[in-house]
Design an enzyme around this catalytic site. Structure first.
Site, mmCIF file in Angstrom:
data_model
loop_
_atom_site.group_PDB
_atom_site.id
_atom_site.type_symbol
_atom_site.label_atom_id
_atom_site.label_comp_id
_atom_site.label_asym_id
_atom_site.label_seq_id
_atom_site.Cartn_x
_atom_site.Cartn_y
_atom_site.Cartn_z
ATOM 1 N N ASP A 193 -10.029 5.237 -2.239
ATOM 2 C CA ASP A 193 -8.910 5.871 -2.930
ATOM 3 C C ASP A 193 -9.477 6.690 -4.091
ATOM 4 O O ASP A 193 -10.697 6.846 -4.232
ATOM 5 C CB ASP A 193 -7.883 4.838 -3.399
ATOM 6 C CG ASP A 193 -8.393 3.951 -4.537
ATOM 7 O OD1 ASP A 193 -9.607 4.027 -4.871
ATOM 8 O OD2 ASP A 193 -7.596 3.181 -5.090
ATOM 9 N N CYS B 51 -17.737 1.909 -20.312
ATOM 10 C CA CYS B 51 -19.075 1.652 -19.763
ATOM 11 C C CYS B 51 -19.673 0.337 -20.271
ATOM 12 O O CYS B 51 -20.422 -0.327 -19.549
ATOM 13 C CB CYS B 51 -20.006 2.812 -20.098
ATOM 14 S SG CYS B 51 -19.552 4.366 -19.268
ATOM 15 N N TYR C 190 -6.451 6.368 4.519
ATOM 16 C CA TYR C 190 -6.644 5.368 3.474
ATOM 17 C C TYR C 190 -5.796 4.130 3.742
ATOM 18 O O TYR C 190 -6.298 3.002 3.718
ATOM 19 C CB TYR C 190 -6.291 5.919 2.081
ATOM 20 C CG TYR C 190 -6.088 4.790 1.111
ATOM 21 C CD1 TYR C 190 -7.181 4.101 0.580
ATOM 22 C CD2 TYR C 190 -4.804 4.315 0.805
ATOM 23 C CE1 TYR C 190 -7.002 3.004 -0.243
ATOM 24 C CE2 TYR C 190 -4.622 3.231 -0.022
ATOM 25 C CZ TYR C 190 -5.720 2.571 -0.539
ATOM 26 O OH TYR C 190 -5.552 1.467 -1.333
ATOM 27 N N CYS D 279 -14.054 1.854 -14.896
ATOM 28 C CA CYS D 279 -14.579 3.210 -14.669
ATOM 29 C C CYS D 279 -13.410 4.178 -14.531
ATOM 30 O O CYS D 279 -13.237 4.864 -13.527
ATOM 31 C CB CYS D 279 -15.447 3.222 -13.413
ATOM 32 S SG CYS D 279 -16.476 4.706 -13.246
ATOM 33 N N CYS E 124 -18.934 -2.470 -17.924
ATOM 34 C CA CYS E 124 -19.264 -2.279 -16.512
ATOM 35 C C CYS E 124 -20.428 -3.174 -16.094
ATOM 36 O O CYS E 124 -21.497 -3.146 -16.717
ATOM 37 C CB CYS E 124 -19.614 -0.822 -16.247
ATOM 38 S SG CYS E 124 -20.051 -0.503 -14.517
ATOM 39 N N GLU F 244 0.819 -1.206 0.000
ATOM 40 C CA GLU F 244 0.000 0.000 0.000
ATOM 41 C C GLU F 244 0.858 1.264 0.000
ATOM 42 O O GLU F 244 0.534 2.242 -0.674
ATOM 43 C CB GLU F 244 -0.946 0.007 1.212
ATOM 44 C CG GLU F 244 -2.079 -1.012 1.120
ATOM 45 C CD GLU F 244 -3.027 -0.733 -0.044
ATOM 46 O OE1 GLU F 244 -3.078 0.427 -0.519
ATOM 47 O OE2 GLU F 244 -3.727 -1.665 -0.463
#
Length: 304
Positions: free
Chosen positions: A152, A213, A134, A206, A216, A51
């Site tokens: 995020d 799209c 985060y 996205c 999705c 991370e």
């Protein structure tokens, strides 16, 4: 590292009765990238390292360095025992090298305060050096399997479109966590998977600029798409340049010092950058950040 196939990402919209969170968890099962820090059984320390490395750095650059770090420092206590100079050298070209020092400081704190075990509590994680909201929630969720809303940049963009009908996310706000928590499945284990699934949707489908799209899985429930995909009504995002910036100069100075077996004279750094004023400013900033030290004889070296 494998990437998502187009066929895996393109699924028919889910039945209207299925919750968005569950749809994304099911989509993720077939569309997720095969990233090493997502392997079942990956310990919280390895997740924490990933991370920190992934902040503002692409996956393709992080993966080999992450593997090298975990082979060299498989536990927090191992990194805590390393010198700052070793850590900066091992960080290599990941960029933003202060993260390396902060990660080492976090390792020291984990060793001294928590017996070498990465804590699971978000508040305790946030108390570690260099660990923000985060990262704390991501480690609690992905490292410890704790149900946590993790937000995020990618997640905020997905929520802006899916829930609020906006092309791009507004500045970060506390309600982002509430929005994500409301979408998560009821089952705790699936809620943990959802946290990474919605992040993956933002990274692969996205995306900023031109979202995919048609690929999705929740496109028929997207408020932005249902509103006709209105254009972003705020200021255009600025593209961050690198060439000629202080970041570039700092990186070149560190390159010389990483390669040097002993302290170097100031003259050795002169060829790094023609602009003496900018070069001096960047060297001073490295000293202030603790990434470089100056010996009593005036020469420069990595810390420790």
């Amino acid at each position: 590292m494998s990437t998502t196939s187009t066929d895996a990402a393109r699924q028919d919209p889910a039945p209207a009765g299925d919750a968005v969170g569950d749809v994304l968890v099911d989509w993720y099962a077939g569309a997720a990238r095969d990233l090493p820090w997502r392997t079942p059984g990956t310990d919280p320390w390895a997740v924490l390292v990933s991370e920190v490395m992934l902040q503002q750095t692409p996956v393709r650059r992080v993966e080999p360095v992450w593997r090298e770090w975990l082979a060299r420092w498989p536990a927090a206590a191992d990194l805590a025992a390393a010198s700052p100079a070793e850590v900066i050298r091992a960080w290599g070209k990941l960029g933003y090298p202060r993260r390396a020092l902060r990660l080492r400081e976090a390792a020291v704190a984990i060793t001294e305060r928590h017996g070498g075990a990465v804590p699971a509590d978000v508040t305790e994680l946030e108390a570690l050096p260099g660990i923000g909201t985060y990262t704390a929630r991501a480690v609690a969720c992905f490292g410890h399997g704790s149900r946590q809303p993790v937000v995020d940049t990618n997640v905020r963009r997905v929520v802006a479109r899916l829930v609020h009908g906006r092309a791009e996310a507004a500045p970060a706000r506390a309600s982002d966590l509430t929005d994500i928590a409301a979408l998560a499945p009821v089952d705790d284990a699936r809620a943990v998977r959802f946290s990474v699934a919605i992040m993956e949707l933002g990274a692969l489908v996205c995306v900023a600029g031109t979202p995919r799209c048609s690929a999705c899985p929740v496109r028929d429930r997207c408020a932005w798409r249902l509103a006709g995909s209105p254009a972003h009504d705020g200021p255009a995002r600025r593209v961050q340049k690198f060439a000629g910036t202080d970041r570039q100069v700092r990186g070149r100075l560190l390159d010389v010092l990483r390669a040097a077996p002993e302290p170097v004279a100031a003259e050795t750094l002169t060829p790094v950058w023609d602009d003496a004023v900018q070069r001096s400013r960047c060297l001073d900033s490295l000293l202030v950040d603790g990434l470089v030290e100056q010996a009593p004889d005036g020469r420069f070296c990595l810390p420790g």
